[in-house]
Enzyme design. Sequence first.
Site, PDB file in Angstrom:
ATOM      1  N   LYS A  22      -1.472 -54.852 -12.743  1.00 12.62           N
ATOM      2  CA  LYS A  22      -2.082 -53.968 -11.738  1.00 12.62           C
ATOM      3  C   LYS A  22      -2.739 -54.786 -10.620  1.00 12.62           C
ATOM      4  CE  LYS A  22      -6.376 -52.261 -12.493  1.00 12.62           C
ATOM      5  NZ  LYS A  22      -7.293 -52.481 -11.372  1.00 12.62           N
ATOM      6  N   ASN A  23      -3.503 -55.805 -11.025  1.00 14.52           N
ATOM      7  CA  ASN A  23      -4.269 -56.539 -10.007  1.00 14.52           C
ATOM      8  C   ASN A  23      -3.418 -57.455  -9.139  1.00 14.52           C
ATOM      9  OD1 ASN A  23      -6.515 -55.219 -10.847  1.00 14.52           O
ATOM     10  ND2 ASN A  23      -7.481 -56.963 -11.865  1.00 14.52           N
ATOM     11  N   ARG A  92     -11.681 -49.587  -5.236  1.00 17.78           N
ATOM     12  CA  ARG A  92     -12.174 -50.663  -4.365  1.00 17.78           C
ATOM     13  C   ARG A  92     -11.058 -51.542  -3.813  1.00 17.78           C
ATOM     14  NH1 ARG A  92     -17.084 -52.421  -3.680  1.00 17.78           N
ATOM     15  NH2 ARG A  92     -16.231 -54.493  -3.382  1.00 17.78           N
ATOM     16  N   CYS A 116     -20.203 -49.478  -7.466  1.00 23.80           N
ATOM     17  CA  CYS A 116     -19.587 -48.714  -8.549  1.00 23.80           C
ATOM     18  C   CYS A 116     -20.367 -48.981  -9.819  1.00 23.80           C
ATOM     19  CB  CYS A 116     -18.111 -49.058  -8.694  1.00 23.80           C
ATOM     20  SG  CYS A 116     -17.827 -50.717  -9.235  1.00 23.80           S
ATOM     21  N   ARG A 121     -21.186 -54.831  -5.951  1.00 18.43           N
ATOM     22  CA  ARG A 121     -19.888 -55.235  -5.395  1.00 18.43           C
ATOM     23  C   ARG A 121     -19.866 -55.283  -3.862  1.00 18.43           C
ATOM     24  NH1 ARG A 121     -15.032 -53.026  -9.030  1.00 18.43           N
ATOM     25  NH2 ARG A 121     -14.116 -54.971  -8.327  1.00 18.43           N
ATOM     26  N   PRO A 122     -20.532 -56.276  -3.292  1.00 23.56           N
ATOM     27  CA  PRO A 122     -20.539 -56.411  -1.829  1.00 23.56           C
ATOM     28  C   PRO A 122     -19.185 -56.865  -1.285  1.00 23.56           C
ATOM     29  CG  PRO A 122     -21.639 -58.283  -2.868  1.00 23.56           C
ATOM     30  CD  PRO A 122     -21.284 -57.334  -3.974  1.00 23.56           C
ATOM     31  N   ILE A 123     -19.030 -56.804   0.046  1.00 24.23           N
ATOM     32  CA  ILE A 123     -17.771 -57.279   0.653  1.00 24.23           C
ATOM     33  C   ILE A 123     -18.040 -58.335   1.733  1.00 24.23           C
ATOM     34  CG2 ILE A 123     -16.366 -55.216   0.173  1.00 24.23           C
ATOM     35  CD1 ILE A 123     -16.876 -54.511   3.199  1.00 24.23           C
ATOM     36  N   ASP A 124     -19.225 -58.947   1.642  1.00 18.42           N
ATOM     37  CA  ASP A 124     -19.586 -59.946   2.650  1.00 18.42           C
ATOM     38  C   ASP A 124     -18.547 -61.067   2.784  1.00 18.42           C
ATOM     39  OD1 ASP A 124     -20.631 -60.406  -0.018  1.00 18.42           O
ATOM     40  OD2 ASP A 124     -21.523 -62.239   0.770  1.00 18.42           O
ATOM     41  N   LEU A 125     -17.945 -61.481   1.672  1.00 20.10           N
ATOM     42  CA  LEU A 125     -16.988 -62.592   1.737  1.00 20.10           C
ATOM     43  C   LEU A 125     -15.696 -62.183   2.435  1.00 20.10           C
ATOM     44  CD1 LEU A 125     -17.549 -64.058  -1.842  1.00 20.10           C
ATOM     45  CD2 LEU A 125     -18.471 -64.924   0.315  1.00 20.10           C
ATOM     46  N   ASP A 308     -12.982 -58.996 -17.021  1.00 22.20           N
ATOM     47  CA  ASP A 308     -12.206 -57.800 -17.351  1.00 22.20           C
ATOM     48  C   ASP A 308     -11.857 -57.713 -18.841  1.00 22.20           C
ATOM     49  OD1 ASP A 308     -12.350 -56.876 -14.804  1.00 22.20           O
ATOM     50  OD2 ASP A 308     -10.283 -57.295 -14.249  1.00 22.20           O
ATOM     51  N   ILE A 330     -20.148 -62.613 -13.808  1.00 24.20           N
ATOM     52  CA  ILE A 330     -19.450 -62.134 -12.602  1.00 24.20           C
ATOM     53  C   ILE A 330     -20.064 -60.822 -12.129  1.00 24.20           C
ATOM     54  CG2 ILE A 330     -17.205 -61.504 -11.599  1.00 24.20           C
ATOM     55  CD1 ILE A 330     -17.242 -64.404 -12.547  1.00 24.20           C
ATOM     56  N   ARG A 400      -6.307 -45.426 -14.865  1.00 28.69           N
ATOM     57  CA  ARG A 400      -6.289 -46.263 -13.661  1.00 28.69           C
ATOM     58  C   ARG A 400      -5.623 -47.616 -13.948  1.00 28.69           C
ATOM     59  NH1 ARG A 400     -11.633 -47.859 -11.925  1.00 28.69           N
ATOM     60  NH2 ARG A 400     -10.259 -49.185 -10.748  1.00 28.69           N
TER      61      ARG A 400
HETATM   62  C1  UD1 Z   1     -10.967 -58.434  -8.862  1.00 30.31           C
HETATM   63  C2  UD1 Z   1     -10.249 -57.539  -9.838  1.00 30.31           C
HETATM   64  C3  UD1 Z   1     -11.226 -56.979 -10.878  1.00 30.31           C
HETATM   65  C4  UD1 Z   1     -12.008 -58.104 -11.535  1.00 30.31           C
HETATM   66  C5  UD1 Z   1     -12.641 -59.010 -10.495  1.00 30.31           C
HETATM   67  C6  UD1 Z   1     -13.307 -60.238 -11.080  1.00 30.31           C
HETATM   68  C7  UD1 Z   1      -8.485 -56.645  -8.458  1.00 30.31           C
HETATM   69  C8  UD1 Z   1      -7.846 -55.451  -7.868  1.00 30.31           C
HETATM   70  N1  UD1 Z   1      -9.614 -56.453  -9.126  1.00 30.31           N
HETATM   71  O1  UD1 Z   1     -11.902 -57.602  -8.152  1.00 30.31           O
HETATM   72  O2  UD1 Z   1     -10.473 -56.273 -11.863  1.00 30.31           O
HETATM   73  O3  UD1 Z   1     -13.033 -57.557 -12.350  1.00 30.31           O
HETATM   74  O4  UD1 Z   1     -11.628 -59.468  -9.563  1.00 30.31           O
HETATM   75  O5  UD1 Z   1     -12.387 -60.974 -11.801  1.00 30.31           O
HETATM   76  O6  UD1 Z   1      -7.946 -57.728  -8.412  1.00 30.31           O
HETATM   77  N2  UD1 Z   1     -18.487 -60.731  -4.408  1.00 30.31           N
HETATM   78  C9  UD1 Z   1     -19.396 -60.974  -3.409  1.00 30.31           C
HETATM   79  N3  UD1 Z   1     -19.014 -60.732  -2.129  1.00 30.31           N
HETATM   80  C10 UD1 Z   1     -17.763 -60.285  -1.810  1.00 30.31           C
HETATM   81  C11 UD1 Z   1     -16.836 -60.058  -2.837  1.00 30.31           C
HETATM   82  C12 UD1 Z   1     -17.224 -60.294  -4.135  1.00 30.31           C
HETATM   83  O7  UD1 Z   1     -20.527 -61.371  -3.664  1.00 30.31           O
HETATM   84  O8  UD1 Z   1     -17.484 -60.097  -0.625  1.00 30.31           O
HETATM   85  C13 UD1 Z   1     -18.880 -60.969  -5.812  1.00 30.31           C
HETATM   86  C14 UD1 Z   1     -18.691 -59.732  -6.709  1.00 30.31           C
HETATM   87  O9  UD1 Z   1     -19.801 -58.860  -6.621  1.00 30.31           O
HETATM   88  C15 UD1 Z   1     -18.540 -60.372  -8.068  1.00 30.31           C
HETATM   89  C16 UD1 Z   1     -17.774 -61.659  -7.745  1.00 30.31           C
HETATM   90  O10 UD1 Z   1     -17.972 -61.901  -6.363  1.00 30.31           O
HETATM   91  O11 UD1 Z   1     -19.810 -60.737  -8.568  1.00 30.31           O
HETATM   92  C17 UD1 Z   1     -16.297 -61.590  -8.031  1.00 30.31           C
HETATM   93  O12 UD1 Z   1     -15.758 -60.408  -7.478  1.00 30.31           O
HETATM   94  P1  UD1 Z   1     -14.298 -60.349  -6.869  1.00 30.31           P
HETATM   95  O13 UD1 Z   1     -13.506 -61.510  -7.369  1.00 30.31           O
HETATM   96  O14 UD1 Z   1     -14.386 -60.180  -5.401  1.00 30.31           O
HETATM   97  O15 UD1 Z   1     -13.759 -59.013  -7.475  1.00 30.31           O
HETATM   98  P2  UD1 Z   1     -12.598 -58.161  -6.844  1.00 30.31           P
HETATM   99  O16 UD1 Z   1     -11.670 -59.061  -6.112  1.00 30.31           O
HETATM  100  O17 UD1 Z   1     -13.168 -56.988  -6.119  1.00 30.31           O
END
Ligand code: UD1
Length: 421
Positions: A22-23, A92, A116, A121-125, A308, A330, A400
Amino acid sequence: MDKLVVEGGKRLTGEIAISGAKNACLPILAATLLTDEECIIHNVPRLKDVSTMVCILESLGRKVEYEKNTIKISAGKVKACTAAYELVSTMRASIAVLGPLIAKYGEAKVSFPGGCVIGARPIDLHLKGLRALGVDIHIEEGYILASAKKMKGAKIYLGGHFGSSVLATANTLMAAVMAEGETIIEDAACEPELIDLANFLLKMGAQISGMGTPTLKIKGVKKLRGIEYTVIVDRIETGTYMLAAIATGGSLFLKGAKLEHNLALNDKLLESGGIVKERSNGIEVCRSGKKIKPIDITTLTYPGFPTDLQAQMMSLVTICEGISVITEKIYTERFIHVSELNRMGANIVLEGSTAIVKGVKKLSGAPVMASDLRASAALVIAGLIASGKTEISRVYHLDRGYEKIEEKLSAVGASIYRVKE
Ligand code: UD1
């Protein structure tokens, strides 16, 4: 809402075919936006999350056929560059369309995904990576408004508080493949799903090196072509069934599974009394004796122990004699399953982002509620080892991410069925 009913106490024996990842599939589907040509993707699991991504592609104006385990995206341009709140808020990973839209069309409007149940789960990166390539980004009325006249390659350090980010790396990579010049992403995610995305992009004509290492080098190209591609197998589904086999004292052959993607789990299972054997077309898993030793894990980015599989591992250790310590690095709040497992007789105490699990002799079936995808899988494993009946409500979470879970488990001896409500 559907319920799953599990009658515990049966050993799982036989063969389960592992589905496509899926991922890997979700960002690959988003990446098809980088070309106007036809793309055909095989080994796509039939899952709600995949249907959501299909709906997003359709809402952007692409024609998509999703038949059995193949998705065909017809040639054509998008008609709009907006991914709406109604779709993004349900998944997401929808944020993965941001990078490709901006790369191909110079603009994107994508709903801000929000938090969630497993944490903020921020998106700053994601935004940092795109901004470094010259993308102008504003947040307005809950949407990310992104535009770029021309993107230029850059050197980007993409590590965050919790290490690398899978989808932020994916978004930056998918934008960089069409940015002018060279991009270097440092502290890039190394997950197999990200490598699969990079392989998909390479086949489309992108120039990328360093996949699977923390340094990705990308040379921008002007155009990418449509291709046919087969997605890798799902390591999290694999791990879930490996844990189910050990937990029930059974013996499973996981067809198509790859041990190289589950080395951290394998290591812990071997330490605790599991037997895992790699065959040419899958993995065999069983227990070496009657008992399993307690297991300590800390979740980390790949190749560390995956977050996961944290919840499913917790279900296994509820019945190991002794104390297991599970630390989540994580998503530090990802422990919603703890109270449900305790309802089934487990003895788990939370200390911040660490769960201390004191093994009990047995779990007993109870009505429990699924809260997120992997926590739901943990409840299924708990139900399989518990005595009596476990009723898991809100199974839409499982739908899902696990293809035909009750069919696959029933075929290897589990007593599990769905009640439609
Ligand atoms: C992906 C997987 C999800 C898995 C996660 C961690 C998909 C579709 N989903 O989610 O199943 O649980 O990897 O292995 O591939 N973070 C920040 N800023 C950001 C983005 C992330 O601080 O902009 C943090 C997150 O809160 C978390 C960590 O980075 O603590 C890792 O998250 P991330 O690898 O981004 O998860 P996803 O890619 O969303």
